[in-house]
Scaffold this motif. Sequence first.
Motif, PDB file in Angstrom:
ATOM      1  N   PRO A 181       0.826  -1.212   0.000  1.00 51.88           N
ATOM      2  CA  PRO A 181       0.000   0.000   0.000  1.00 51.88           C
ATOM      3  C   PRO A 181       0.858   1.259   0.000  1.00 51.88           C
ATOM      4  N   ARG A 182       0.289   2.343  -0.504  1.00 52.15           N
ATOM      5  CA  ARG A 182       0.944   3.648  -0.429  1.00 52.15           C
ATOM      6  C   ARG A 182      -0.101   4.688  -0.046  1.00 52.15           C
ATOM      7  N   PRO A 183       0.069   5.308   1.143  1.00 56.02           N
ATOM      8  CA  PRO A 183       1.190   5.268   2.076  1.00 56.02           C
ATOM      9  C   PRO A 183       1.239   3.955   2.866  1.00 56.02           C
ATOM     10  N   ALA A 184       2.438   3.696   3.444  1.00 56.48           N
ATOM     11  CA  ALA A 184       2.630   2.448   4.173  1.00 56.48           C
ATOM     12  C   ALA A 184       3.785   2.582   5.152  1.00 56.48           C
ATOM     13  N   PHE A 185       3.799   1.683   6.110  1.00 61.19           N
ATOM     14  CA  PHE A 185       4.903   1.540   7.055  1.00 61.19           C
ATOM     15  C   PHE A 185       6.157   1.163   6.273  1.00 61.19           C
ATOM     16  N   LEU A 229       0.171  -7.243   0.100  1.00 65.74           N
ATOM     17  CA  LEU A 229       0.254  -6.956   1.531  1.00 65.74           C
ATOM     18  C   LEU A 229      -0.838  -5.952   1.895  1.00 65.74           C
ATOM     19  N   ILE A 230      -1.644  -6.301   2.895  1.00 63.95           N
ATOM     20  CA  ILE A 230      -2.727  -5.451   3.369  1.00 63.95           C
ATOM     21  C   ILE A 230      -2.492  -5.143   4.842  1.00 63.95           C
ATOM     22  N   ASN A 231      -2.557  -3.867   5.194  1.00 60.86           N
ATOM     23  CA  ASN A 231      -2.374  -3.437   6.583  1.00 60.86           C
ATOM     24  C   ASN A 231      -3.697  -2.866   7.092  1.00 60.86           C
ATOM     25  N   ASN A 232      -4.316  -3.587   8.025  1.00 58.54           N
ATOM     26  CA  ASN A 232      -5.615  -3.165   8.552  1.00 58.54           C
ATOM     27  C   ASN A 232      -5.772  -3.683   9.983  1.00 58.54           C
ATOM     28  N   PRO A 233      -6.031  -2.768  10.945  1.00 57.89           N
ATOM     29  CA  PRO A 233      -6.006  -1.303  10.906  1.00 57.89           C
ATOM     30  C   PRO A 233      -4.637  -0.773  10.496  1.00 57.89           C
ATOM     31  N   SER A 234      -4.629   0.496  10.081  1.00 66.01           N
ATOM     32  CA  SER A 234      -3.491   1.007   9.325  1.00 66.01           C
ATOM     33  C   SER A 234      -2.536   1.882  10.127  1.00 66.01           C
ATOM     34  N   ASN A 235      -1.269   1.638   9.881  1.00 70.47           N
ATOM     35  CA  ASN A 235      -0.189   2.564  10.207  1.00 70.47           C
ATOM     36  C   ASN A 235       0.388   3.000   8.851  1.00 70.47           C
ATOM     37  N   PRO A 236       0.287   4.274   8.479  1.00 71.11           N
ATOM     38  CA  PRO A 236       0.182   5.466   9.335  1.00 71.11           C
ATOM     39  C   PRO A 236      -1.185   6.152   9.356  1.00 71.11           C
ATOM     40  N   CYS A 237      -2.190   5.572   8.724  1.00 67.39           N
ATOM     41  CA  CYS A 237      -3.404   6.341   8.445  1.00 67.39           C
ATOM     42  C   CYS A 237      -4.454   6.270   9.547  1.00 67.39           C
ATOM     43  N   GLY A 238      -4.405   5.233  10.379  1.00 62.99           N
ATOM     44  CA  GLY A 238      -5.473   5.041  11.355  1.00 62.99           C
ATOM     45  C   GLY A 238      -6.752   4.549  10.717  1.00 62.99           C
ATOM     46  N   ALA A 239      -6.677   4.074   9.479  1.00 55.55           N
ATOM     47  CA  ALA A 239      -7.862   3.579   8.771  1.00 55.55           C
ATOM     48  C   ALA A 239      -8.242   2.197   9.277  1.00 55.55           C
ATOM     49  N   VAL A 240      -9.542   1.917   9.243  1.00 53.99           N
ATOM     50  CA  VAL A 240     -10.077   0.585   9.515  1.00 53.99           C
ATOM     51  C   VAL A 240     -11.066   0.287   8.391  1.00 53.99           C
ATOM     52  N   TYR A 241     -10.802  -0.753   7.633  1.00 47.97           N
ATOM     53  CA  TYR A 241     -11.631  -1.043   6.475  1.00 47.97           C
ATOM     54  C   TYR A 241     -12.937  -1.717   6.888  1.00 47.97           C
ATOM     55  N   GLY A 425       5.384  13.001   6.164  1.00 45.41           N
ATOM     56  CA  GLY A 425       4.710  12.027   5.323  1.00 45.41           C
ATOM     57  C   GLY A 425       5.635  11.301   4.359  1.00 45.41           C
ATOM     58  N   GLN A 426       6.754  11.911   4.016  1.00 48.32           N
ATOM     59  CA  GLN A 426       7.698  11.251   3.114  1.00 48.32           C
ATOM     60  C   GLN A 426       8.257   9.966   3.707  1.00 48.32           C
ATOM     61  N   CYS A 427       8.200   9.821   5.027  1.00 47.06           N
ATOM     62  CA  CYS A 427       8.594   8.556   5.662  1.00 47.06           C
ATOM     63  C   CYS A 427       7.694   7.416   5.212  1.00 47.06           C
ATOM     64  N   PHE A 428       6.496   7.758   4.747  1.00 48.78           N
ATOM     65  CA  PHE A 428       5.504   6.759   4.355  1.00 48.78           C
ATOM     66  C   PHE A 428       5.122   6.891   2.875  1.00 48.78           C
ATOM     67  N   MET A 429       5.970   7.587   2.108  1.00 44.78           N
ATOM     68  CA  MET A 429       5.724   7.834   0.680  1.00 44.78           C
ATOM     69  C   MET A 429       4.463   8.670   0.462  1.00 44.78           C
ATOM     70  N   LEU A 430       4.233   9.629   1.360  1.00 48.61           N
ATOM     71  CA  LEU A 430       3.072  10.503   1.237  1.00 48.61           C
ATOM     72  C   LEU A 430       3.493  11.942   1.530  1.00 48.61           C
ATOM     73  N   PRO A 431       4.159  12.599   0.591  1.00 48.43           N
ATOM     74  CA  PRO A 431       4.577  13.984   0.823  1.00 48.43           C
ATOM     75  C   PRO A 431       3.372  14.899   1.003  1.00 48.43           C
ATOM     76  N   GLY A 432       3.585  15.980   1.762  1.00 39.91           N
ATOM     77  CA  GLY A 432       2.517  16.943   1.989  1.00 39.91           C
ATOM     78  C   GLY A 432       1.654  16.631   3.192  1.00 39.91           C
ATOM     79  N   TYR A 433       2.019  15.610   3.946  1.00 43.49           N
ATOM     80  CA  TYR A 433       1.319  15.226   5.167  1.00 43.49           C
ATOM     81  C   TYR A 433       2.339  15.040   6.286  1.00 43.49           C
ATOM     82  N   PHE A 434       1.857  14.949   7.524  1.00 42.72           N
ATOM     83  CA  PHE A 434       2.699  14.457   8.611  1.00 42.72           C
ATOM     84  C   PHE A 434       1.856  13.551   9.502  1.00 42.72           C
TER      85      PHE A 434
END
Length: 469
Positions: A181-185, A229-241, A425-434
Amino acid sequence: MASNNVTKPVAPIERIFEAEAAAGPSLKRPDEEAKSEQHGVSGGPVASKPRCVKEWRVKCGERAVGIRNPIREIMDSVVGKENPSKQMISLAQGDPTAFKHLRPSNIMVEAVNAAFNAGGFHGYQPSQGLPACRNALAEFFSVAGRKPLTPNDVFMTLGCSEALGHCVAALAAKGANMLLPRPAFSLYEVLCAYHGVECRYYELLPDQGWEVDLDSLAAVADDNTCAVLINNPSNPCGAVYSRAHLAQVLAACADLKLPVIADEVYSGMTFGEPYAACAAVASNVPVISVCALSKKWLAPGWRLGWITVHDAEGALASAGVPDTLLKLCQVSLGPSAPLQAAMPTILNNTGPEWYQEKLQALQRQAKVCVERARGIPGLSIASEPQGAMYVMVRITPNALLGIGDDDVTFARELLREESVAVLPGQCFMLPGYFRVVFAPPVDVLDQAWDRIEAFCQRRAAPDMMGKSI
């Protein structure tokens, strides 16, 4: 389904003994035997004398040297630059135990103490793990709609990081790629690179609860793809599918005939959308799930993790995946025996009230972060967190003078001026966020957000003054 009778691989020394027994007495002449014994090699060429050298012959392994940790590379450019006149507040480290209100239960601690004091767990245990521990985990993580797990479907590891490493290594066929996934740990990328697996990325949709972009998933798969690879619940987003969305994702994996590596270390850590395990929503997809005591049970320092193999149509067993996982476990010989011995008590005796208390604390803390971020000029929340202990905050482009939407600059200057640490956010391949960790208690979070607000107010562009998003 995974076989209930895992065949134990023959160790190299056992193969040597078997070969010698089969070969019978040596047919070499006595002088040949003497030469072989002299050099410690049976049947090999006579070793030449070491050449005279002037420098130590020390080299590092190429794969180890090539390890890159994006988080460390970015944060090493930031650390040590905090404001010495202000006490440091970290919203960067994903350690739930940094504050006293999130700690393992007394039942957990007493179970571990009892296992140590019992005196029966000082020796080596089976490489796959203590049978009673694996049996308890098999019962706990079995899901409706699939054949119940057995102890042979469970593999104990040194934390969730090693569990992930074993999964990647087991599927790392030559030329393989894996869908991440992107963003991802960032550990996913590190492990794939180490094992020679190409990383390919499917996108998560920030304004749709960080759901999987199903079109992007299908677009990046090919004949060499080894897993999703699926991350749920998510780091870094806090998402729950939702169960419905997860079913769509698993259906896409079924169409592609790809197994799933499910990073479910935040299993059950939800306070919004109810949690559903990958294996529970689709019985026709092979799922290799990883989890640990580190998050839900608030004990990252105990380094106790596990893999559960939910096979489908025998796909994993026929490919030798369980046998390969066992071989990997035979390298490290598993986590601490007393901690494994404590697992049945931890799983069976930790009451629902303890879990609920911790989730309620995380929910309160998440709410504070969302409300405070939305009241600060230049910041916004794309989707509210539903679980885990993270939220991604979006930086509005050109709303903060001297920042633009550069998340690394934002993190560096926030640390330098206000001594508040966040992960770019660049730590997780998501520039423009933290990323913000909302594990600290409410009073600490309020202090941190007061400083973040002051920082943003000082830098707010004229047209952003007084605005909140």
